[in-house]
Design an enzyme around this catalytic site. Structure first.
Site, mmCIF file in Angstrom:
data_model
loop_
_atom_site.group_PDB
_atom_site.id
_atom_site.type_symbol
_atom_site.label_atom_id
_atom_site.label_comp_id
_atom_site.label_asym_id
_atom_site.label_seq_id
_atom_site.Cartn_x
_atom_site.Cartn_y
_atom_site.Cartn_z
ATOM 1 N N SER A 153 0.838 -1.199 0.000
ATOM 2 C CA SER A 153 0.000 0.000 0.000
ATOM 3 C C SER A 153 0.869 1.243 0.000
ATOM 4 O O SER A 153 1.884 1.310 0.707
ATOM 5 C CB SER A 153 -0.908 0.005 1.231
ATOM 6 O OG SER A 153 -1.507 1.280 1.405
ATOM 7 N N CYS A 154 0.454 2.266 -0.752
ATOM 8 C CA CYS A 154 1.196 3.529 -0.744
ATOM 9 C C CYS A 154 1.122 4.196 0.622
ATOM 10 O O CYS A 154 1.901 5.102 0.919
ATOM 11 C CB CYS A 154 0.660 4.471 -1.821
ATOM 12 S SG CYS A 154 -1.067 4.971 -1.581
ATOM 13 N N SER A 155 0.174 3.758 1.455
ATOM 14 C CA SER A 155 0.012 4.338 2.788
ATOM 15 C C SER A 155 0.686 3.529 3.884
ATOM 16 O O SER A 155 0.588 3.872 5.070
ATOM 17 C CB SER A 155 -1.483 4.480 3.116
ATOM 18 O OG SER A 155 -2.090 5.428 2.272
ATOM 19 N N HIS A 179 1.919 13.361 0.314
ATOM 20 C CA HIS A 179 1.056 12.179 0.458
ATOM 21 C C HIS A 179 0.374 12.114 1.828
ATOM 22 O O HIS A 179 -0.853 12.264 1.926
ATOM 23 C CB HIS A 179 1.875 10.906 0.224
ATOM 24 C CG HIS A 179 1.051 9.660 0.121
ATOM 25 N ND1 HIS A 179 0.555 9.001 1.209
ATOM 26 C CD2 HIS A 179 0.650 8.945 -0.959
ATOM 27 C CE1 HIS A 179 -0.128 7.940 0.827
ATOM 28 N NE2 HIS A 179 -0.084 7.887 -0.486
#
Length: 344
Positions: free
Chosen positions: A120-122, A247
């Protein structure tokens, strides 16, 4: 996909070559679901084995592009001439303040980091920990399945995680992407406990010059100590300026002044408070943000929005307007307070 279909749209997916098989499988499930309710199966399609020129042509011919690949993919979408939503590079950073519930923080960060093997980018890539809690947090991470590398093992991990590609650029080793911690360790030739599910690396300072502060796309988490909140914010900013600007940032604290300051001063699209970032950033019942896996990073991340891309972004809105009684206004009502303070 639900958000797209909710706006009465059809969608064509063009997956990456590495994710083509699983993407096709997921799309087949969706098509079966559409058929079950009597909807056209071709509302959801998968363009397999599509080369770059054909992909560029598809982007030019469709009504809207959602680009969730790397930087070149997003730039290609924005250059297609078609309205586009792109996403920025992920490199989530969490701060653990001096008043944090360390057991809760360690549990949340671990669950977020190991989810989907940190693709996940998070998924948290770095954790900035107040120095008074630093050693205790490491022990809590160990209780949650973390393995702390020695300095020698850190060097081995660095050689394993990053390689030089055919263009001469240092990049993430594709062999570690989406792999379990056990498999990453095995690839590095390291022996870690069988119950370890996350590899811990002690970062070097300055953090933004440490390669381990970058996005890693596998269950490897980097830890940095800090002494003052100013230092923590500066460390976060410098890390994300190098990778992941705009982000998200996480904070484990109960101090409202810290939370408000982050929201007011940091160049970030999301300040996620006392939550696992992989779950929370994309919207969840625990925070009621719009649910998505496509996270805009604003102009900081070279994107057109800071929002979570959800159903409202797949709608064209028609404004029907009729005449009403006009409001009465005067220059005095509009500018009166300003004139009193500054003069005409």
């Amino acid at each position: 996909v639900v958000s797209i279909l909710k706006g009465r749209n059809a969608v064509i997916f063009r997956p990456s070559s590495r994710g083509a098989k699983c993407s096709k499988k997921a799309i087949d499930f969706m098509r079966e679901g559409l058929k079950k309710v009597g909807a056209p199966e071709n509302l959801v399609q998968c363009a397999e084995d599509m080369d770059i020129p054909t992909t560029n042509l598809l982007m030019q011919k469709c009504d809207l592009v959602v680009a969730t690949g790397g930087g070149p993919m997003v730039r290609a979408a924005y250059s297609s001439g078609t309205p586009s939503y792109g996403v920025g590079v992920g490199n989530a950073v969490a701060i653990v303040a001096e008043d944090a519930d360390i057991q809760q923080a360690a549990s949340m960060i671990t669950s977020s980091k190991v989810f989907d093997n940190a693709t996940s980018c998070s998924s948290e890539n770095s954790v900035i920990i107040h120095s008074s809690l630093y050693k205790t947090m490491i022990e809590e991470f160990k209780k949650n399945g973390g393995y702390l590398c020695t300095p020698a093992e850190r060097e081995i991990m660095q050689q394993t995680l990053w390689v030089v590609n055919d263009k001469g650029k240092q990049t993430i080793n594709p062999k570690v992407v989406a792999q379990h911690a056990q498999d990453v360790a095995r690839l590095a030739g390291l022996s870690i406990p069988g119950d370890a599910k996350m590899i811990l690396i002690e970062g070097t300072l300055p953090a933004h010059e440490d390669i381990f502060s970058q996005e890693k796309l596998c269950p490897v988490l980097t830890l940095y100590p800090y002494d003052t909140f100013d230092q923590a914010l500066d460390m976060y900013t410098r890390i994300t300026l190098r990778c992941g600007y705009g982000h998200s940032v996480g904070i484990h604290t109960f101090k409202s002044e810290y939370i408000e300051r982050m929201g007011e001063t940091l160049d970030t699209s999301r300040v996620t408070v006392r939550q696992p970032m992989a779950a929370a950033n994309g919207g969840h019942a625990i925070n009621r943000m719009p649910s998505t896996t496509t996270l805009g990073c604003g102009t900081w991340g070279k994107n057109s929005t800071t929002e979570n891309i959800h159903y409202k972004h797949f709608l064209n809105i028609t404004w029907v307007n009729e005449p009403v009684a006009p409001r009465e206004f005067s220059e005095e009502k509009i500018w009166g307070e300003y004139w009193k303070k500054y003069g005409k």
